[in-house]
Design a protein around this motif. Sequence first.
Motif, mmCIF file in Angstrom:
data_model
loop_
_atom_site.group_PDB
_atom_site.id
_atom_site.type_symbol
_atom_site.label_atom_id
_atom_site.label_comp_id
_atom_site.label_asym_id
_atom_site.label_seq_id
_atom_site.Cartn_x
_atom_site.Cartn_y
_atom_site.Cartn_z
ATOM 1 N N ARG A 34 0.816 -1.222 0.000
ATOM 2 C CA ARG A 34 0.000 0.000 0.000
ATOM 3 C C ARG A 34 0.845 1.264 0.000
ATOM 4 N NH1 ARG A 34 -5.310 -0.292 3.616
ATOM 5 N NH2 ARG A 34 -5.908 -2.454 3.257
ATOM 6 N N LEU A 35 1.908 1.247 0.797
ATOM 7 C CA LEU A 35 2.749 2.431 0.944
ATOM 8 C C LEU A 35 3.785 2.564 -0.172
ATOM 9 C CD1 LEU A 35 3.292 2.174 4.802
ATOM 10 C CD2 LEU A 35 1.788 3.789 3.597
ATOM 11 N N GLY A 36 4.056 1.463 -0.853
ATOM 12 C CA GLY A 36 5.037 1.496 -1.935
ATOM 13 C C GLY A 36 6.468 1.605 -1.466
ATOM 14 N N VAL A 37 6.734 1.165 -0.248
ATOM 15 C CA VAL A 37 8.092 1.197 0.311
ATOM 16 C C VAL A 37 8.335 -0.070 1.106
ATOM 17 C CG1 VAL A 37 8.198 3.717 0.492
ATOM 18 C CG2 VAL A 37 7.405 2.380 2.431
ATOM 19 N N ARG A 38 9.605 -0.354 1.323
ATOM 20 C CA ARG A 38 9.982 -1.445 2.229
ATOM 21 C C ARG A 38 10.227 -0.804 3.589
ATOM 22 N NH1 ARG A 38 10.931 -6.620 1.606
ATOM 23 N NH2 ARG A 38 12.285 -7.626 3.118
ATOM 24 N N LEU A 39 9.527 -1.268 4.601
ATOM 25 C CA LEU A 39 9.672 -0.691 5.932
ATOM 26 C C LEU A 39 10.980 -1.149 6.569
ATOM 27 C CD1 LEU A 39 5.981 -1.200 7.039
ATOM 28 C CD2 LEU A 39 7.083 0.960 6.447
ATOM 29 N N PRO A 40 11.643 -0.255 7.312
ATOM 30 C CA PRO A 40 12.930 -0.604 7.933
ATOM 31 C C PRO A 40 12.805 -1.773 8.901
ATOM 32 C CG PRO A 40 12.482 1.758 8.101
ATOM 33 C CD PRO A 40 11.231 1.118 7.596
ATOM 34 N N ALA A 41 13.785 -2.663 8.860
ATOM 35 C CA ALA A 41 13.785 -3.841 9.718
ATOM 36 C C ALA A 41 13.722 -3.463 11.197
ATOM 37 C CB ALA A 41 15.023 -4.698 9.445
ATOM 38 N N ASP A 94 -2.069 5.320 7.268
ATOM 39 C CA ASP A 94 -2.647 6.635 6.984
ATOM 40 C C ASP A 94 -1.602 7.643 6.518
ATOM 41 O OD1 ASP A 94 -5.461 6.210 7.808
ATOM 42 O OD2 ASP A 94 -4.505 5.748 9.726
ATOM 43 N N THR A 95 -0.463 7.176 6.070
ATOM 44 C CA THR A 95 0.648 8.050 5.696
ATOM 45 C C THR A 95 0.255 9.116 4.675
ATOM 46 O OG1 THR A 95 2.306 6.422 6.248
ATOM 47 C CG2 THR A 95 2.956 8.098 4.671
ATOM 48 N N ALA A 96 -0.450 8.748 3.610
ATOM 49 C CA ALA A 96 -0.821 9.737 2.590
ATOM 50 C C ALA A 96 -1.620 10.879 3.212
ATOM 51 C CB ALA A 96 -1.603 9.071 1.475
ATOM 52 N N GLY A 109 6.848 12.908 -5.276
ATOM 53 C CA GLY A 109 5.438 12.572 -5.238
ATOM 54 C C GLY A 109 5.104 11.301 -4.488
ATOM 55 N N ARG A 110 6.103 10.626 -3.910
ATOM 56 C CA ARG A 110 5.850 9.379 -3.173
ATOM 57 C C ARG A 110 5.334 9.699 -1.787
ATOM 58 N NH1 ARG A 110 10.510 5.437 -2.992
ATOM 59 N NH2 ARG A 110 8.827 4.105 -2.341
ATOM 60 N N ARG A 111 4.484 8.847 -1.293
ATOM 61 C CA ARG A 111 3.948 8.984 0.059
ATOM 62 C C ARG A 111 4.735 8.055 0.965
ATOM 63 N NH1 ARG A 111 1.445 13.657 -0.351
ATOM 64 N NH2 ARG A 111 -0.381 13.589 -1.643
ATOM 65 N N LEU A 112 5.727 8.595 1.642
ATOM 66 C CA LEU A 112 6.606 7.787 2.467
ATOM 67 C C LEU A 112 6.046 7.653 3.878
ATOM 68 C CD1 LEU A 112 9.984 9.324 1.328
ATOM 69 C CD2 LEU A 112 8.872 7.262 0.498
ATOM 70 N N PRO A 113 6.321 6.530 4.554
ATOM 71 C CA PRO A 113 5.835 6.369 5.916
ATOM 72 C C PRO A 113 6.409 7.423 6.838
ATOM 73 C CG PRO A 113 6.662 4.302 5.063
ATOM 74 C CD PRO A 113 7.026 5.362 4.071
#
Length: 125
Positions: A34-41, A94-96, A109-113
């Motif tokens: 959904r967020l389009g990112v890999r969350l930090p370990a 709810d990051t966006a 334009g990316r919605r980052l956590p």
Amino acid sequence: MARFDEVKATFWGKGQYGVQPPLTDAVVQDAERRLGVRLPASLLEILRVQNGGAVTELWNAFPTDAPTSWSENHVPLDNMMGIGRHGGQLSLLDTAYLVEEWGLPSPAGRRLPVVRRASGCGHFA
């Protein structure tokens, strides 16, 4: 005991406000999609101890090099969002909305956590 292990063992405060259901691999995979990112370990590791909620007094401030609207040398870290949809509470999903609401930069334009670093109104310094 390594430093991060010490933090994990003492990070979470009391109370259930902001706490999401226990984190699962499926929830993490869905959030990353959904967020389009890999969350930090390291974020996932601490959220596997408790999925969001109050931060204990020992860790409830993040140091800064410049004065902020809260302090000469830190911003508060009273709560940290987890990942999920429990009880209508805000989460990293709810990051966006939060990027727009708080006027945070969103590279290319990316919605980052974002991790909520403030109590009350939630605005950043």
